[in-house]
Design a protein around this motif. Structure first.
Motif, mmCIF file in Angstrom:
data_model
loop_
_atom_site.group_PDB
_atom_site.id
_atom_site.type_symbol
_atom_site.label_atom_id
_atom_site.label_comp_id
_atom_site.label_asym_id
_atom_site.label_seq_id
_atom_site.Cartn_x
_atom_site.Cartn_y
_atom_site.Cartn_z
ATOM 1 N N LEU A 150 0.762 -1.471 0.133
ATOM 2 C CA LEU A 150 0.452 -0.197 -0.107
ATOM 3 C C LEU A 150 1.056 1.559 -0.254
ATOM 4 O O LEU A 150 2.049 1.362 0.737
ATOM 5 C CB LEU A 150 -1.060 -0.012 1.114
ATOM 6 C CG LEU A 150 -2.145 -0.825 0.855
ATOM 7 C CD1 LEU A 150 -2.485 -1.226 2.614
ATOM 8 C CD2 LEU A 150 -3.020 -0.798 0.301
ATOM 9 N N VAL A 151 0.314 2.226 -0.882
ATOM 10 C CA VAL A 151 1.591 3.176 -0.840
ATOM 11 C C VAL A 151 1.095 4.413 0.632
ATOM 12 O O VAL A 151 2.293 4.695 0.758
ATOM 13 C CB VAL A 151 0.959 3.967 -1.801
ATOM 14 C CG1 VAL A 151 1.329 6.227 -1.809
ATOM 15 C CG2 VAL A 151 1.231 3.491 -3.783
ATOM 16 N N ASP A 152 0.242 4.570 1.359
ATOM 17 C CA ASP A 152 0.398 4.865 2.351
ATOM 18 C C ASP A 152 0.491 3.915 3.628
ATOM 19 O O ASP A 152 0.789 4.631 4.676
ATOM 20 C CB ASP A 152 -1.268 4.382 3.799
ATOM 21 C CG ASP A 152 -2.554 5.857 1.932
ATOM 22 O OD1 ASP A 152 -1.504 6.353 1.388
ATOM 23 O OD2 ASP A 152 -3.631 4.819 2.696
ATOM 24 N N GLU A 153 1.393 3.283 2.704
ATOM 25 C CA GLU A 153 2.899 2.203 3.606
ATOM 26 C C GLU A 153 4.206 2.650 4.220
ATOM 27 O O GLU A 153 4.953 2.742 4.652
ATOM 28 C CB GLU A 153 2.449 1.256 3.964
ATOM 29 C CG GLU A 153 0.940 0.568 4.741
ATOM 30 C CD GLU A 153 1.202 -0.876 4.887
ATOM 31 O OE1 GLU A 153 1.657 -1.552 4.291
ATOM 32 O OE2 GLU A 153 -0.347 -1.320 5.275
ATOM 33 N N LEU A 154 4.271 3.788 2.766
ATOM 34 C CA LEU A 154 5.653 4.151 2.324
ATOM 35 C C LEU A 154 5.785 5.379 2.949
ATOM 36 O O LEU A 154 5.394 6.045 3.885
ATOM 37 C CB LEU A 154 5.341 4.622 1.187
ATOM 38 C CG LEU A 154 5.173 3.321 0.173
ATOM 39 C CD1 LEU A 154 4.909 4.189 -1.651
ATOM 40 C CD2 LEU A 154 7.201 2.528 0.392
#
Length: 154
Positions: A150-154
């Motif tokens: 997930l991009v939000d986890e970057l």
């Protein structure tokens, strides 16, 4: 209806690759050649990454109605025109082997034309969300990612 834009990247081609899935207008999932792939992640292709992006979007939709916009007319043709006859013929075609058969089968098994609408857009033509998918696919390639994150986890 969930809307997706997908794109894949390999540079050089073949070479390291990445893909991106934009969901409902926002960067959502990125990755590369999975850890369990038959292909070395440093020797993947644009075609494989395009397919992996579409596959990731279909898996995310999980049977819900969705629209997947891609600049890969090839994969739209695979799913809507060619794979039905390949499947009927035992995954063979008259002119030789089916390249990337692992991805073809996975995509075809998930594709349901009643819930998944595939839309083609011209790549690198200024379509905002297609350009965003391209940027994130290149970023995923540069990060040497494998399984989707997930991009939000970057």
């Amino acid at each position: 209806m969930i809307t997706y834009y997908t794109d894949g990247s390999a540079s050089p081609n073949p070479g390291p690759g990445g893909f991106a899935v934009i969901r409902d207008g926002r960067p959502y999932l990125i990755g590369g050649e999975s850890n369990d792939s038959l292909v070395n992640r440093d020797q993947t292709t644009n075609i494989r990454m395009e397919a992996t992006a579409i596959l990731t979007a279909m898996r995310d939709a999980n049977g819900q109605p969705c629209q997947i916009t891609t600049d890969s007319e090839f994969w739209i043709n695979v799913l809507t025109k060619w794979a039905p006859s390949w499947a009927k013929n035992g995954w063979r075609k008259k002119s030789g082997e089916i390249k990337n058969l692992d991805l073809v089968k996975q995509l075809y098994n998930l594709y349901d034309p009643t819930t998944t609408k595939l839309v083609w857009t011209r790549g690198h033509a200024g379509t905002e969300l297609n350009e965003l998918a391209d940027q994130w696919a290149n970023r995923a390639r540069e990060m040497k990612l494998t399984n989707p994150i997930l991009v939000d986890e970057l």
